[in-house]
Write a protein that holds these residues in place. Structure first.
Motif, PDB file in Angstrom:
ATOM      1  N   PRO A   1     -42.466 -21.929 -30.902  1.00 40.74           N
ATOM      2  CA  PRO A   1     -41.738 -20.674 -31.131  1.00 40.74           C
ATOM      3  C   PRO A   1     -40.332 -20.750 -30.526  1.00 40.74           C
ATOM      4  O   PRO A   1     -40.102 -21.412 -29.513  1.00 40.74           O
ATOM      5  CB  PRO A   1     -42.588 -19.635 -30.397  1.00 40.74           C
ATOM      6  CG  PRO A   1     -43.887 -20.307 -30.059  1.00 40.74           C
ATOM      7  CD  PRO A   1     -43.594 -21.764 -29.975  1.00 40.74           C
ATOM      8  N   ASN A   2     -39.386 -20.059 -31.153  1.00 39.15           N
ATOM      9  CA  ASN A   2     -38.013 -19.935 -30.645  1.00 39.15           C
ATOM     10  C   ASN A   2     -37.437 -21.277 -30.198  1.00 39.15           C
ATOM     11  O   ASN A   2     -37.031 -21.475 -29.052  1.00 39.15           O
ATOM     12  CB  ASN A   2     -37.967 -18.908 -29.515  1.00 39.15           C
ATOM     13  CG  ASN A   2     -38.058 -17.482 -30.044  1.00 39.15           C
ATOM     14  OD1 ASN A   2     -37.202 -17.040 -30.813  1.00 39.15           O
ATOM     15  ND2 ASN A   2     -39.115 -16.791 -29.666  1.00 39.15           N
TER      16      ASN A   2
ATOM     17  N   ARG B   1     -34.732 -24.203 -30.049  1.00 40.35           N
ATOM     18  CA  ARG B   1     -33.263 -24.300 -30.023  1.00 40.35           C
ATOM     19  C   ARG B   1     -32.779 -25.344 -31.041  1.00 40.35           C
ATOM     20  O   ARG B   1     -32.926 -26.548 -30.825  1.00 40.35           O
ATOM     21  CB  ARG B   1     -32.780 -24.677 -28.627  1.00 40.35           C
ATOM     22  CG  ARG B   1     -32.810 -23.559 -27.624  1.00 40.35           C
ATOM     23  CD  ARG B   1     -32.213 -24.027 -26.303  1.00 40.35           C
ATOM     24  NE  ARG B   1     -30.877 -24.631 -26.492  1.00 40.35           N
ATOM     25  CZ  ARG B   1     -30.229 -25.273 -25.535  1.00 40.35           C
ATOM     26  NH1 ARG B   1     -30.773 -25.426 -24.337  1.00 40.35           N
ATOM     27  NH2 ARG B   1     -29.022 -25.782 -25.776  1.00 40.35           N
TER      28      ARG B   1
ATOM     29  N   LEU C   1     -31.609 -20.016 -32.703  1.00 40.76           N
ATOM     30  CA  LEU C   1     -33.011 -20.406 -32.603  1.00 40.76           C
ATOM     31  C   LEU C   1     -33.690 -20.404 -33.968  1.00 40.76           C
ATOM     32  O   LEU C   1     -33.315 -19.646 -34.869  1.00 40.76           O
ATOM     33  CB  LEU C   1     -33.757 -19.432 -31.693  1.00 40.76           C
ATOM     34  CG  LEU C   1     -33.249 -19.257 -30.264  1.00 40.76           C
ATOM     35  CD1 LEU C   1     -34.003 -18.127 -29.571  1.00 40.76           C
ATOM     36  CD2 LEU C   1     -33.387 -20.549 -29.480  1.00 40.76           C
TER      37      LEU C   1
ATOM     38  N   SER D   1     -33.812 -14.105 -28.738  1.00 40.33           N
ATOM     39  CA  SER D   1     -35.028 -14.718 -29.281  1.00 40.33           C
ATOM     40  C   SER D   1     -35.658 -13.815 -30.341  1.00 40.33           C
ATOM     41  O   SER D   1     -35.398 -12.616 -30.404  1.00 40.33           O
ATOM     42  CB  SER D   1     -36.037 -14.992 -28.158  1.00 40.33           C
ATOM     43  OG  SER D   1     -36.408 -13.793 -27.529  1.00 40.33           O
ATOM     44  N   PHE D   2     -36.501 -14.422 -31.172  1.00 41.80           N
ATOM     45  CA  PHE D   2     -37.244 -13.715 -32.208  1.00 41.80           C
ATOM     46  C   PHE D   2     -38.628 -13.346 -31.681  1.00 41.80           C
ATOM     47  O   PHE D   2     -39.149 -13.998 -30.771  1.00 41.80           O
ATOM     48  CB  PHE D   2     -37.422 -14.613 -33.433  1.00 41.80           C
ATOM     49  CG  PHE D   2     -36.171 -14.935 -34.185  1.00 41.80           C
ATOM     50  CD1 PHE D   2     -35.641 -14.026 -35.087  1.00 41.80           C
ATOM     51  CD2 PHE D   2     -35.541 -16.152 -34.012  1.00 41.80           C
ATOM     52  CE1 PHE D   2     -34.496 -14.330 -35.807  1.00 41.80           C
ATOM     53  CE2 PHE D   2     -34.395 -16.468 -34.727  1.00 41.80           C
ATOM     54  CZ  PHE D   2     -33.869 -15.553 -35.624  1.00 41.80           C
TER      55      PHE D   2
ATOM     56  N   VAL E   1     -42.570 -13.601 -31.661  1.00 46.42           N
ATOM     57  CA  VAL E   1     -43.419 -14.742 -31.974  1.00 46.42           C
ATOM     58  C   VAL E   1     -44.252 -14.435 -33.226  1.00 46.42           C
ATOM     59  O   VAL E   1     -44.874 -13.376 -33.321  1.00 46.42           O
ATOM     60  CB  VAL E   1     -44.345 -15.092 -30.796  1.00 46.42           C
ATOM     61  CG1 VAL E   1     -45.307 -16.213 -31.168  1.00 46.42           C
ATOM     62  CG2 VAL E   1     -43.521 -15.482 -29.575  1.00 46.42           C
TER      63      VAL E   1
ATOM     64  N   GLY F   1     -29.372 -17.789 -35.665  1.00 45.67           N
ATOM     65  CA  GLY F   1     -30.631 -18.503 -35.842  1.00 45.67           C
ATOM     66  C   GLY F   1     -31.265 -18.283 -37.197  1.00 45.67           C
ATOM     67  O   GLY F   1     -30.693 -17.659 -38.093  1.00 45.67           O
TER      68      GLY F   1
ATOM     69  N   GLN G   1     -37.145 -19.197 -35.449  1.00 47.76           N
ATOM     70  CA  GLN G   1     -38.227 -18.322 -35.003  1.00 47.76           C
ATOM     71  C   GLN G   1     -39.484 -19.137 -34.716  1.00 47.76           C
ATOM     72  O   GLN G   1     -40.179 -18.900 -33.735  1.00 47.76           O
ATOM     73  CB  GLN G   1     -38.514 -17.250 -36.051  1.00 47.76           C
ATOM     74  CG  GLN G   1     -39.528 -16.202 -35.576  1.00 47.76           C
ATOM     75  CD  GLN G   1     -39.620 -15.023 -36.521  1.00 47.76           C
ATOM     76  OE1 GLN G   1     -39.082 -15.042 -37.634  1.00 47.76           O
ATOM     77  NE2 GLN G   1     -40.295 -13.965 -36.098  1.00 47.76           N
TER      78      GLN G   1
END
Length: 314
Positions: A19-20, A22, A34, A2-3, A5, A75, A36
């Motif tokens: 946020p994040n 898919r 993902l 994940s990135f 937030v 992502g 961001q």
């Protein structure tokens, strides 16, 4: 992975922020990492405010229905904007046999609306599995018709939120391309139709549908036509001539039915699909001397498999 937030000023924003998000849930290949942040604006005014408040250093990308798109496994950093049919899906008959449509509308919906209005010239959209925003960005076409032949003007917002109206000439259309600035987000378009008998329009749409059913793997997880047709050539014939029909890498395969389509057979990664595409490009180059260009848009960061080198370094 994940990135972080994003910490943004969302005062007054009415749209949905996730946020994040898919992206494999919205791409037709069903692969990808993902976003961001995914932003789905409520309408044009909401999108304009968001862009005006968004710091200039935050990257922005726009996606449509995800049909002609390959999102890499790492992502997309920054903000991904996806226009909703609720906010950008209006259709309206105008005077002079013109129609105004929102850019989130699927191309097929526009073809159906034109049919109901007795306007010919849009049957080719019946065979394109995308949305109007993407059709404008790519000068989408099929079955002998192209977007540029019907477009009158486009409304768009730039990265700062400034509104623009572009004429057909301003778009600078060529084959599967427009010269319109990359930061423009198209929000609505006006098209020119031609009055015609309903039966004539229905026959043209039926011909488009029959061609798709007969020639394309429309029930597979695919991204549509993979490579542009080079001048004087058909991409699928070059791919076939290089011995790539049915070629597999991981869970990705060149379609047996139409070898200008790549397929996720069930467990492909974006890396599999991009590697397969570049393998095909390398083999076509070796076999024919022709360099195929991608028609599918590839976005985002590479994942664990690493970056795929164009033509595999050939």
């Amino acid at each position: 992975m994940s990135f972080p937030v994003l910490d943004l000023d969302l005062a007054g924003i009415r749209g949905r922020v996730t946020p994040n998000f898919r992206l494999d849930t919205v791409t037709w290949f069903r692969v990808g990492g993902l976003a961001q942040m995914l932003f789905q604006p409520a309408d044009e005014a909401d999108l304009q405010l968001f862009l005006q408040q968004l710091p200039a250093e935050v990257p922005v990308l726009v996606i449509g229905v995800g049909s002609n798109l390959l999102v890499r496994d790492g992502g997309i950093p920054g903000v991904v904007i996806r226009l909703s049919a609720k906010g950008f899906g209006g259709m309206e008959r105008l005077s002079g046999d013109r129609i105004r449509v929102g850019t989130a509308l699927p191309d097929k919906r526009v073809a159906a609306f034109a049919l109901d209005e007795g306007l010919a010239g849009f049957a080719f959209y019946h065979g394109i599995p995308g949305a109007i925003g993407g059709a404008l960005r790519m000068n989408a076409g099929a079955n002998g018709g192209e977007t540029r032949e019907r477009l009158v003007e486009v409304t768009a917002l730039d990265r700062s939120g400034t509104r623009h109206v572009l004429s057909n000439a301003d778009m600078g259309f060529t084959y599967r391309h427009t010269d319109a600035a990359e930061d423009l987000i198209f929000t609505e378009a006006i098209y020119q139709g031609e009055p015609a008998n309903r039966g004539v329009i229905e026959a043209a749409m039926a011909e488009v549908e029959a061609h798709r059913e007969r020639a394309q793997p429309i029930r597979e997880k695919t991204g549509g036509s993979t490579f542009k047709n080079p001048p004087g050539h058909s991409a699928w014939k070059l791919v076939d001539g290089a011995g790539c029909r049915g070629l597999k890498i991981g869970g990705a395969q060149v379609s047996e039915m139409h070898c200008n389509f790549l397929i996720n057979t069930g467990d492909a990664t974006a890396h599999d699909l991009e590697l397969l595409g570049e393998t095909v490009r390398a083999r076509v180059l070796a076999a024919s001397g022709v360099r195929l260009d991608w028609e599918i848009k590839r976005l985002g960061l590479p994942g664990a498999g690493g970056a795929v080198e164009p033509f595999l370094g050939a």
